[in-house]
Scaffold this active site. Structure first.
Site, mmCIF file in Angstrom:
data_model
loop_
_atom_site.group_PDB
_atom_site.id
_atom_site.type_symbol
_atom_site.label_atom_id
_atom_site.label_comp_id
_atom_site.label_asym_id
_atom_site.label_seq_id
_atom_site.Cartn_x
_atom_site.Cartn_y
_atom_site.Cartn_z
ATOM 1 N N ASP A 79 12.923 -1.804 -6.533
ATOM 2 C CA ASP A 79 13.021 -2.884 -7.730
ATOM 3 C C ASP A 79 12.652 -2.177 -9.055
ATOM 4 O O ASP A 79 11.909 -1.447 -8.968
ATOM 5 C CB ASP A 79 12.215 -4.063 -7.458
ATOM 6 C CG ASP A 79 10.819 -3.802 -7.425
ATOM 7 O OD1 ASP A 79 10.250 -2.935 -6.938
ATOM 8 O OD2 ASP A 79 9.899 -4.821 -8.038
ATOM 9 N N GLU A 172 7.851 -4.524 -5.660
ATOM 10 C CA GLU A 172 6.577 -4.002 -5.880
ATOM 11 C C GLU A 172 6.332 -4.365 -7.239
ATOM 12 O O GLU A 172 5.022 -4.581 -7.740
ATOM 13 C CB GLU A 172 6.703 -2.256 -6.023
ATOM 14 C CG GLU A 172 5.512 -1.792 -6.015
ATOM 15 C CD GLU A 172 5.172 -1.361 -7.462
ATOM 16 O OE1 GLU A 172 3.937 -0.847 -8.036
ATOM 17 O OE2 GLU A 172 6.107 -1.598 -8.596
#
Length: 407
Positions: A79, A172
């Site tokens: 991400d 994350e």
């Protein structure tokens, strides 16, 4: 596929995570990139490639030595940050960067007086954005470097290594990346997140972290008749914040110094909500900071009545140093790998967190190594191709040194 082509290809996927989502992953578009990565790992010849329904990817590069060696892992996240757009990223390579201001797009500049980190990369080839989105080197550079290193080891059988596991996870950037990471399935003796910053970064100390949600109940009364009756929750919210020492804020601290950070206030006369994060490297001081917030709540209640103020305080992650200290060989191997590749190590505490911290407390010692990106989470992000190549070399050398570990 070479390293640069691989990385730029990854940046074409919009994988921005969302703090406002309760799903896993937090955005469906992360799954599209995960599917692509799974296929690519299969095409590159890795074994045991699998993706679960939450988008977590696991794969293996089989060892090529008969010796019994530790199984190690390399991990990066898919991400990109919610802080800036990750859609329609237009990555551009600047060859032999001259060390001067960069015009990203007409009227949009990365200026060296504002971003002095650029000067360290004069003469290198750097990848920049067009100034309207982030670049995504955090952490697609890490993914590209891991995949490239696995391909290099695959093609150079003369470099002996044990089994190597790779893992790529979503979310994350919103602190959820390690929550559903299957450490048992990953089955490593130790691992490394490739999620640090510039050349030589090595991090195995991070903040202990907690969040605090404060709720203040007010009493709304017509202002003309409010004397002795009104309790203005908005004003109490300001009073609560004023209890926080100005010396203990992110903007007044550095290094190992902890802080309280007010994320935001939602308020009106009848109710106010304050959201904080609490950080400290020292575990005892961390506990004291949480107790201080609870004491502030108590003081508000003593002054305005029991039940006026309440707090939900919960831990988010802890300092991985507690778990790395008994396993310092994990750090020694990286330092040797950097040294043999001509990389000057920069060992500094993280003034933040990393998936490696949570994974370390789940039983997988997992320090953090540089990925090469600079100025993460915004349109002035860039990464040096030469630094990315050093990351690949460092990963390869770690694998090679680890194969000698039981000699």
């Amino acid at each position: 596929m070479d390293l640069v082509e691989r990385f730029i290809n990854y940046t074409k996927f919009d994988t921005q995570s969302s703090e406002d989502s309760d799903s896993v992953p937090s955005t469906a578009k992360q799954l599209e990139f995960a599917k692509y990565l799974k296929h690519e790992l299969e095409e590159e010849g890795l074994s045991d490639v699998e993706m679960d329904d939450m988008g977590y990817i696991y794969a293996t590069l089989k060892g090529n030595t008969k010796k019994k060696t530790p199984t190690i892992g390399f991990i990066s996240h898919m991400d990109t940050s919610p802080d800036a757009s990750g859609k329609d990223i237009k990555a551009r390579v600047i060859r032999n960067y001259d060390g001067e201001d960069i015009e990203l797009s007409p009227g949009i500049f990365s200026r060296v007086d504002k971003f002095p980190e650029l000067k360290a990369h004069k003469g290198e080839d750097i990848i920049v954005t067009d100034g309207t989105t982030l670049l995504g080197a955090d952490d697609k550079a890490g993914i590209a470097e891991i995949v490239q290193a696995m391909c290099y080891l695959r093609d150079h059988d003369e470099i002996k290594h044990g089994d190597i596991r790779v893992g790529f996870n979503p979310d994350e950037e919103i602190g959820m990346g390690a929550h559903h990471f299957d450490v048992e399935k990953f089955s490593c003796d130790w691992a490394y997140t490739i999620d640090g910053g510039d050349l030589g970064d090595l991090e195995y100390e991070n903040f202990n972290a907690a969040a605090a949600k404060i709720r203040i109940k007010g009493v709304s009364v017509h202002t003309g008749y409010a004397k002795g009756k009104m309790i203005n929750a908005s004003r109490l919210a300001v009073e609560f914040q004023n209890m926080i020492p100005e010396t203990d804020l992110p903007e007044t601290t550095e290094g190992y110094q902890g802080f309280y950070h007010l994320l935001g206030i939602e308020s009106h006369c009848e109710e106010a909500k304050l959201a904080y994060i609490i950080r400290d490297h020292d575990r005892d001081k961390f506990e004291d900071r949480k107790a201080f917030i609870a004491d502030c709540v108590k003081k508000i209640n003593e002054k305005y009545g029991e039940g006026t103020c309440g707090a939900e305080i919960y831990d988010q992650y802890y300092n991985m140093k507690e778990k790395i200290d008994p396993n310092m060989h994990v750090i020694d191997i990286v330092l040797r790998a950097m040294q043999e590749n001509g990389v000057p190590p920069r060992v500094e505490p993280i003034r933040g967190g990393t998936d490696g911290a949570q994974l370390s407390f789940k039983g997988l010692p997992c320090p953090n190594i540089f990925a090469g990106g600079v100025n993460f989470h915004g349109p002035h992000e860039f990464v040096s191709i030469q630094v990315m190549e050093k990351v690949v070399q460092t990963i390869v050398k770690i694998a090679e040194i680890t194969a000698e570990y039981n000699d």
